[in-house]
Design a protein around this motif. Structure first.
Motif, mmCIF file in Angstrom:
data_model
loop_
_atom_site.group_PDB
_atom_site.id
_atom_site.type_symbol
_atom_site.label_atom_id
_atom_site.label_comp_id
_atom_site.label_asym_id
_atom_site.label_seq_id
_atom_site.Cartn_x
_atom_site.Cartn_y
_atom_site.Cartn_z
ATOM 1 N N HIS A 23 42.722 38.307 48.617
ATOM 2 C CA HIS A 23 43.022 39.211 47.502
ATOM 3 C C HIS A 23 41.764 39.723 46.816
ATOM 4 C CE1 HIS A 23 42.461 35.522 45.194
ATOM 5 N NE2 HIS A 23 42.265 36.287 44.148
ATOM 6 N N LEU A 26 40.447 42.691 48.744
ATOM 7 C CA LEU A 26 41.265 43.870 48.494
ATOM 8 C C LEU A 26 40.974 44.425 47.100
ATOM 9 C CD1 LEU A 26 44.779 44.600 49.588
ATOM 10 C CD2 LEU A 26 44.362 44.701 47.142
ATOM 11 N N TYR A 60 43.215 49.057 57.336
ATOM 12 C CA TYR A 60 43.902 47.781 57.548
ATOM 13 C C TYR A 60 44.828 47.748 58.764
ATOM 14 C CZ TYR A 60 42.413 46.493 52.828
ATOM 15 O OH TYR A 60 41.679 46.194 51.706
ATOM 16 N N ARG A 65 49.665 46.033 53.478
ATOM 17 C CA ARG A 65 48.350 45.841 52.856
ATOM 18 C C ARG A 65 47.834 47.164 52.290
ATOM 19 N NH1 ARG A 65 45.371 41.441 52.124
ATOM 20 N NH2 ARG A 65 43.116 41.611 52.149
ATOM 21 N N LEU A 69 46.784 47.964 48.424
ATOM 22 C CA LEU A 69 45.513 48.559 48.009
ATOM 23 C C LEU A 69 45.775 49.730 47.062
ATOM 24 C CD1 LEU A 69 42.403 48.745 48.184
ATOM 25 C CD2 LEU A 69 42.737 50.299 50.117
#
Length: 152
Positions: A23, A26, A60, A65, A69
């Motif tokens: 995390h 990201l 990604y 994901r 983002l």
């Protein structure tokens, strides 16, 4: 089905530290994109986020994901615009500090991915500002690579 997907992403975004693998990585990448979106006015936000989502899918190769983002970037941009204490300068300081603490994050500074957002702005001053942010980040990446002997 789309409503469930949105709900799932909002829950994951709220608890990303627990549920999302890497995390912090990201979040760092979201900060980079938020620097570019945050300097423009809100009327273009939807176009930025559509563009960002397609860029995130390329990064990604994972729609979930990519959506996270985009949500994280939206959250940061909202914070920049609504907070008196958190602004673009503070966000830049945060990026610089994170690179000092975790130099490998410099690999996440991808000039091509960041530049994909430049086509959204229609104001010449905004485009110049965004280009300067990208140049700054690219120089920061080069300095971090040199200082820590990193390679792509």
């Amino acid at each position: 089905m789309r409503a469930f997907s949105k709900l799932k992403h909002h829950i994951f975004n709220a608890f990303r530290e627990i549920f999302i693998y890497n995390h912090n990585s990201l979040l760092f990448r979201a900060k980079l994109f938020a620097l570019l979106v945050g300097v423009d006015n809100e009327e273009h936000d939807n176009d930025y986020y559509i563009n960002l989502r397609s860029t995130a899918i390329k990064i990604y190769n994972d729609e979930d994901r990519a959506d996270l983002l985009v949500l994280t970037t939206k959250e940061i941009v909202r914070k920049i615009r609504k907070s008196n204490e958190f602004n673009i300068d503070k966000l830049i300081e945060s990026v610089v500090q994170e690179l000092k603490e975790i130099p490998r994050y410099a690999k996440k500074i991808d000039k091509e991915s960041l530049s994909s957002l430049l086509e959204v702005a229609d104001d010449e001053e905004t485009k110049i500002y965004q280009n300067r942010i990208i140049e700054f980040l690219d120089n920061l990446k080069a300095e971090t690579y040199a200082k820590h002997n990193l390679t792509d």
